[in-house]
Design a protein around this motif. Structure first.
Motif, PDB file in Angstrom:
ATOM      1  N   LEU A  78       0.845  -1.218   0.000  1.00 50.22           N
ATOM      2  CA  LEU A  78       0.000   0.000   0.000  1.00 50.22           C
ATOM      3  C   LEU A  78       0.864   1.246   0.000  1.00 50.22           C
ATOM      4  O   LEU A  78       1.939   1.255   0.623  1.00 50.22           O
ATOM      5  CB  LEU A  78      -0.869   0.036   1.261  1.00 50.22           C
ATOM      6  CG  LEU A  78      -2.029  -0.945   1.361  1.00 50.22           C
ATOM      7  CD1 LEU A  78      -2.670  -0.832   2.741  1.00 50.22           C
ATOM      8  CD2 LEU A  78      -3.061  -0.690   0.272  1.00 50.22           C
ATOM      9  N   PRO A  79       0.412   2.325  -0.669  1.00 53.69           N
ATOM     10  CA  PRO A  79       1.171   3.569  -0.543  1.00 53.69           C
ATOM     11  C   PRO A  79       1.153   4.036   0.915  1.00 53.69           C
ATOM     12  O   PRO A  79       0.136   3.891   1.585  1.00 53.69           O
ATOM     13  CB  PRO A  79       0.407   4.561  -1.438  1.00 53.69           C
ATOM     14  CG  PRO A  79      -0.831   3.886  -1.879  1.00 53.69           C
ATOM     15  CD  PRO A  79      -0.779   2.438  -1.484  1.00 53.69           C
ATOM     16  N   PRO A  80       2.286   4.548   1.399  1.00 56.96           N
ATOM     17  CA  PRO A  80       2.294   4.965   2.812  1.00 56.96           C
ATOM     18  C   PRO A  80       1.329   6.123   3.052  1.00 56.96           C
ATOM     19  O   PRO A  80       1.047   6.902   2.144  1.00 56.96           O
ATOM     20  CB  PRO A  80       3.746   5.427   3.035  1.00 56.96           C
ATOM     21  CG  PRO A  80       4.384   5.513   1.706  1.00 56.96           C
ATOM     22  CD  PRO A  80       3.540   4.806   0.702  1.00 56.96           C
ATOM     23  N   ARG A  81       0.777   6.185   4.242  1.00 57.79           N
ATOM     24  CA  ARG A  81      -0.079   7.332   4.599  1.00 57.79           C
ATOM     25  C   ARG A  81       0.183   7.704   6.055  1.00 57.79           C
ATOM     26  O   ARG A  81       0.619   6.884   6.857  1.00 57.79           O
ATOM     27  CB  ARG A  81      -1.559   7.022   4.377  1.00 57.79           C
ATOM     28  CG  ARG A  81      -2.124   5.997   5.323  1.00 57.79           C
ATOM     29  CD  ARG A  81      -3.643   6.036   5.404  1.00 57.79           C
ATOM     30  NE  ARG A  81      -4.142   4.904   6.159  1.00 57.79           N
ATOM     31  CZ  ARG A  81      -4.249   4.888   7.485  1.00 57.79           C
ATOM     32  NH1 ARG A  81      -3.909   5.944   8.202  1.00 57.79           N
ATOM     33  NH2 ARG A  81      -4.696   3.818   8.116  1.00 57.79           N
ATOM     34  N   GLU A  82      -0.099   8.953   6.365  1.00 58.24           N
ATOM     35  CA  GLU A  82       0.038   9.433   7.746  1.00 58.24           C
ATOM     36  C   GLU A  82      -1.036   8.777   8.601  1.00 58.24           C
ATOM     37  O   GLU A  82      -2.216   8.801   8.221  1.00 58.24           O
ATOM     38  CB  GLU A  82      -0.200  10.947   7.802  1.00 58.24           C
ATOM     39  CG  GLU A  82       1.015  11.807   7.542  1.00 58.24           C
ATOM     40  CD  GLU A  82       2.110  11.596   8.573  1.00 58.24           C
ATOM     41  OE1 GLU A  82       1.856  11.835   9.767  1.00 58.24           O
ATOM     42  OE2 GLU A  82       3.213  11.186   8.155  1.00 58.24           O
ATOM     43  N   PRO A  83      -0.692   8.192   9.755  1.00 57.76           N
ATOM     44  CA  PRO A  83      -1.761   7.646  10.606  1.00 57.76           C
ATOM     45  C   PRO A  83      -2.653   8.765  11.143  1.00 57.76           C
ATOM     46  O   PRO A  83      -2.211   9.904  11.281  1.00 57.76           O
ATOM     47  CB  PRO A  83      -1.015   6.954  11.741  1.00 57.76           C
ATOM     48  CG  PRO A  83       0.404   7.351  11.639  1.00 57.76           C
ATOM     49  CD  PRO A  83       0.644   7.976  10.302  1.00 57.76           C
ATOM     50  N   ALA A  84      -3.908   8.416  11.420  1.00 53.99           N
ATOM     51  CA  ALA A  84      -4.820   9.393  12.022  1.00 53.99           C
ATOM     52  C   ALA A  84      -4.345   9.680  13.448  1.00 53.99           C
ATOM     53  O   ALA A  84      -3.714   8.833  14.079  1.00 53.99           O
ATOM     54  CB  ALA A  84      -6.226   8.819  12.046  1.00 53.99           C
ATOM     55  N   SER A  85      -4.668  10.863  13.950  1.00 53.46           N
ATOM     56  CA  SER A  85      -4.162  11.256  15.273  1.00 53.46           C
ATOM     57  C   SER A  85      -4.811  10.404  16.371  1.00 53.46           C
ATOM     58  O   SER A  85      -5.974  10.014  16.263  1.00 53.46           O
ATOM     59  CB  SER A  85      -4.463  12.731  15.519  1.00 53.46           C
ATOM     60  OG  SER A  85      -5.869  12.892  15.527  1.00 53.46           O
ATOM     61  N   PRO A  86      -4.036  10.127  17.437  1.00 53.89           N
ATOM     62  CA  PRO A  86      -4.638   9.394  18.561  1.00 53.89           C
ATOM     63  C   PRO A  86      -5.692  10.250  19.261  1.00 53.89           C
ATOM     64  O   PRO A  86      -5.662  11.479  19.160  1.00 53.89           O
ATOM     65  CB  PRO A  86      -3.450   9.146  19.506  1.00 53.89           C
ATOM     66  CG  PRO A  86      -2.223   9.522  18.757  1.00 53.89           C
ATOM     67  CD  PRO A  86      -2.621  10.431  17.653  1.00 53.89           C
ATOM     68  N   LEU A  87      -6.592   9.572  19.953  1.00 51.93           N
ATOM     69  CA  LEU A  87      -7.594  10.292  20.739  1.00 51.93           C
ATOM     70  C   LEU A  87      -6.895  11.001  21.898  1.00 51.93           C
ATOM     71  O   LEU A  87      -6.103  10.391  22.615  1.00 51.93           O
ATOM     72  CB  LEU A  87      -8.620   9.300  21.294  1.00 51.93           C
ATOM     73  CG  LEU A  87      -9.698   9.904  22.178  1.00 51.93           C
ATOM     74  CD1 LEU A  87     -10.712  10.693  21.346  1.00 51.93           C
ATOM     75  CD2 LEU A  87     -10.406   8.818  22.992  1.00 51.93           C
ATOM     76  N   GLU A  88      -7.195  12.284  22.050  1.00 51.82           N
ATOM     77  CA  GLU A  88      -6.639  13.029  23.187  1.00 51.82           C
ATOM     78  C   GLU A  88      -7.756  13.779  23.885  1.00 51.82           C
ATOM     79  O   GLU A  88      -8.544  14.453  23.219  1.00 51.82           O
ATOM     80  CB  GLU A  88      -5.565  14.002  22.708  1.00 51.82           C
ATOM     81  CG  GLU A  88      -4.223  13.320  22.555  1.00 51.82           C
ATOM     82  CD  GLU A  88      -3.127  14.252  22.096  1.00 51.82           C
ATOM     83  OE1 GLU A  88      -3.276  15.478  22.239  1.00 51.82           O
ATOM     84  OE2 GLU A  88      -2.127  13.730  21.568  1.00 51.82           O
ATOM     85  N   GLY A  89      -7.827  13.663  25.195  1.00 52.76           N
ATOM     86  CA  GLY A  89      -8.838  14.393  25.962  1.00 52.76           C
ATOM     87  C   GLY A  89     -10.202  13.750  25.844  1.00 52.76           C
ATOM     88  O   GLY A  89     -10.358  12.681  25.253  1.00 52.76           O
ATOM     89  N   PRO A  90     -11.231  14.437  26.377  1.00 45.00           N
ATOM     90  CA  PRO A  90     -12.578  13.855  26.358  1.00 45.00           C
ATOM     91  C   PRO A  90     -13.262  14.056  25.014  1.00 45.00           C
ATOM     92  O   PRO A  90     -13.038  15.059  24.330  1.00 45.00           O
ATOM     93  CB  PRO A  90     -13.312  14.628  27.461  1.00 45.00           C
ATOM     94  CG  PRO A  90     -12.565  15.922  27.593  1.00 45.00           C
ATOM     95  CD  PRO A  90     -11.160  15.710  27.109  1.00 45.00           C
ATOM     96  N   ALA A  91     -14.074  13.079  24.607  1.00 41.68           N
ATOM     97  CA  ALA A  91     -14.849  13.194  23.359  1.00 41.68           C
ATOM     98  C   ALA A  91     -16.221  12.576  23.592  1.00 41.68           C
ATOM     99  O   ALA A  91     -16.409  11.784  24.522  1.00 41.68           O
ATOM    100  CB  ALA A  91     -14.123  12.468  22.237  1.00 41.68           C
ATOM    101  N   GLU A  92     -17.154  12.953  22.731  1.00 43.25           N
ATOM    102  CA  GLU A  92     -18.499  12.369  22.791  1.00 43.25           C
ATOM    103  C   GLU A  92     -18.846  11.807  21.436  1.00 43.25           C
ATOM    104  O   GLU A  92     -18.327  12.271  20.411  1.00 43.25           O
ATOM    105  CB  GLU A  92     -19.526  13.440  23.161  1.00 43.25           C
ATOM    106  CG  GLU A  92     -19.306  14.013  24.532  1.00 43.25           C
ATOM    107  CD  GLU A  92     -20.610  14.421  25.201  1.00 43.25           C
ATOM    108  OE1 GLU A  92     -21.586  14.658  24.450  1.00 43.25           O
ATOM    109  OE2 GLU A  92     -20.623  14.484  26.435  1.00 43.25           O
ATOM    110  N   ALA A  93     -19.714  10.807  21.403  1.00 44.18           N
ATOM    111  CA  ALA A  93     -20.161  10.256  20.111  1.00 44.18           C
ATOM    112  C   ALA A  93     -21.513   9.577  20.297  1.00 44.18           C
ATOM    113  O   ALA A  93     -21.842   9.146  21.402  1.00 44.18           O
ATOM    114  CB  ALA A  93     -19.144   9.239  19.600  1.00 44.18           C
TER     115      ALA A  93
END
Ligand SMILES: Cc1cc2nc3c(=O)[nH]c(=O)nc-3n(C[C@H](O)[C@H](O)[C@H](O)COP(=O)(O)OP(=O)(O)OC[C@H]3O[C@@H](n4cnc5c(N)ncnc54)[C@H](O)[C@@H]3O)c2cc1C
Length: 480
Positions: free
Chosen positions: A36-51
């Motif tokens: 696969l072409p390399p890609r930047e990983p998505a950022s880790p979760l930091e702090g509180p979040a809601e979903a």
């Protein structure tokens, strides 16, 4: 008594230095991910979040769930947490056999879900039709080839089993071709083949790396928030919601879908039902024109052979051979860790069996080697459940056939979470759980004994001794 004249086709001599050299320089990473072409990983979760919905695990199950959750309701706020990078687990390191079966094959389906098998077979085909439509809708190119699956007999006792398999597949509406030894060897030139059953309609081949990467992209494009390097370390109910904890953040979600399959799940009760069984794979360098002519295989079927311990093999889009299976390694406590991806003795055995299958490819080298954890349960097919008053749902335990079934698993888990009553959620297949494995140390003892008896049956023309027959009667088993 074992028949003294009976000789399984696999060499029993210690592997030579030349054989070990064939895989010594192989890259220790799944070929699919390496390509696969390399890609930047998505950022880790930091702090509180809601979903509204939080999905744990970014393999096929998690990504299909994310995509379908958005498809059902584009306004739903969906967040996905992946411990490593999406596709890091089995989804990025499998053989790429995309089967219509939801029951780990018809034989297993007949043994465990006889009354529901006709429905499950239909739902399995609809699932693959839906998958292909989804690929088109989201413009995911994963080199899908509709080659069918060709299962090959390598010992005389296996030949009558081909006829039984052909009959069962026809009964469930599959397009089947039975090959005698000569016809099988004409398709693919191996001296080992004594016959084959080619189920043309059951299986397609895909590049699982491209599929999982394409699903990740489609999920992000649909508005799913993906965080990589964000392992979930804790789960609890809090104020009518579910709270998930990662090393650097928390998510408070209305509902949670667990898609961690073979990995130790955040929900302890799931650990009784799933064990991690390691499977190992070699991939050759691309075949030259001359090597391709020497093996035939023009119709590029997905292949498997043998008895309880079997190999699966296929061509890649750039004409390498992927060859895996046979040893299914269970380790005490079901660990899933990167250090277990390498297992010299198994690669040596695989290389030995590869060259016994294709002696005309002597001298070819393997470019990639890796291992991966298969999430196995005692009924060999996905199971489902809910927890935390229905706010958490899971789908796990696909055993060796999850490339297609994960889309179905994700769909059903979402329906359970949303309280939807569907044809699938009414099935006993969905409502019942597999028999749990006993706790350690008994678990290891039982699994190792079963592996040992399966290997013994293979050495004894498939005859199942008293231990395997007892498990069969109880509807239990071990497979990869
Ligand atoms: C070597 C091998 C060959 C196979 N060949 C085939 C085949 O040819 N055909 C077929 O149909 N099936 C095959 N399978 C099985 C198939 O790959 C799996 O059934 C399927 O990929 C399972 O997908 P999944 O999303 O449920 O699990 P996975 O792909 O394992 O995804 C689970 C994800 O969850 C993440 N995770 C785990 N714990 C946490 C946590 N606490 N927090 C956050 N994230 C977490 C992991 O990092 C991982 O990315 C094979 C499997 C292996 C290992």
């Amino acid at each position: 008594m074992p028949d003294a004249s009976h000789r399984p086709p696999w060499p029993t001599t210690p592997p030579t230095a030349a054989l070990r050299a064939s895989f010594a320089d192989a890259v220790r990473r799944p070929y699919w991910l390496d390509a696969l072409p390399p890609r930047e990983p998505a950022s880790p979760l930091e702090g509180p979040a809601e979903a509204d919905l939080c999905i744990v695990g970014g393999g096929f199950t998690g990504l299909w769930a994310a995509l379908h959750a958005k498809g059902d309701d584009p306004g739903r706020d969906v967040l996905l947490l992946e411990a490593e990078t999406t596709g890091f687990g089995a989804s990025g390191r499998n053989g790429g056999f995309l089967s219509t079966s939801l029951t780990h094959g018809i034989e297993n389906g007949l043994a465990r879900f006889p009354d529901e098998l006709a429905t499950l077979e239909r739902l399995g085909r609809e699932n693959v039709d839906g998958l292909r439509a989804d690929l088109e809708r989201h413009r995911i190119d994963c080199d899908l080839e509709r080659t069918g699956a060709l299962h090959l007999a390598t010992e005389p006792y296996q030949v009558p089993e081909l006829e039984e398999a052909a009959e069962a597949a026809r009964r469930f509406g599959h397009e089947v071709e039975l090959l005698d030894g000569e016809a099988a060897r004409a398709e693919i030139h191996s001296p080992l083949y004594l016959g084959g059953v080619w189920v043309r309609s059951s299986t397609a081949l895909v590049d699982p790396g491209k599929l999982v990467e394409g699903l990740g992209r489609a999920a992000r494009t649909s508005g799913v928030r993906v965080h990589e390097h964000s392992p979930v370390r804790g789960i609890r109910s809090r104020g009518g919601r579910i709270e998930l904890r990662t090393p650097a953040g928390t998510v408070s979600a209305r509902s949670v879908l667990l898609a961690t399959n073979a990995y130790p799940p955040p929900l302890r009760r799931l650990r009784r039902h799933v064990v991690a069984v390691y499977d190992y794979v070699l991939v050759t360098e691309p075949l030259s024109g001359e090597q391709k002519r020497a093996i035939g295989w023009e119709r590029r079927q997905g292949l498997s052979d043998g008895g309880n311990q079997f190999h699966y093999y296929r061509l890649t889009a750039d004409d390498r051979i992927l060859y895996g299976g046979y040893d299914a390694v269970y380790r005490y406590g079901s660990p899933v860790e990167p250090r277990l991806d390498d297992h010299e003795p198994t690669f040596a055995r695989l290389a030995q069996h590869f060259f016994a299958t294709f002696p005309q490819l002597e001298g070819i080298r393997f470019s990639h080697r890796w291992g991966g954890a298969i999430g196995t349960c005692s009924r060999f097919s996905v199971f489902f459940g809910t927890a935390h008053r229905g706010r958490v749902a899971y789908a796990a335990g696909y055993t060796g056939l999850g490339v297609g079934a994960t889309r179905f698993g994700a769909r059903v888990a979402l329906d359970l979470l949303d309280g939807r009553d569907t044809e699938a959620t009414r099935l006993r297949y969905v409502r019942r759980k597999p028999v749990p494995f006993p706790p350690e140390p008994l678990r290891s003892a039982v699994i190792q004994l079963t592996r040992n008896r399966l290997a013994a049956a293979d050495r004894d023309e498939g005859r199942r001794g008293i231990w395997l027959r007892t498990l069969d009667r109880l509807g239990l088993g071990f497979d990869s």
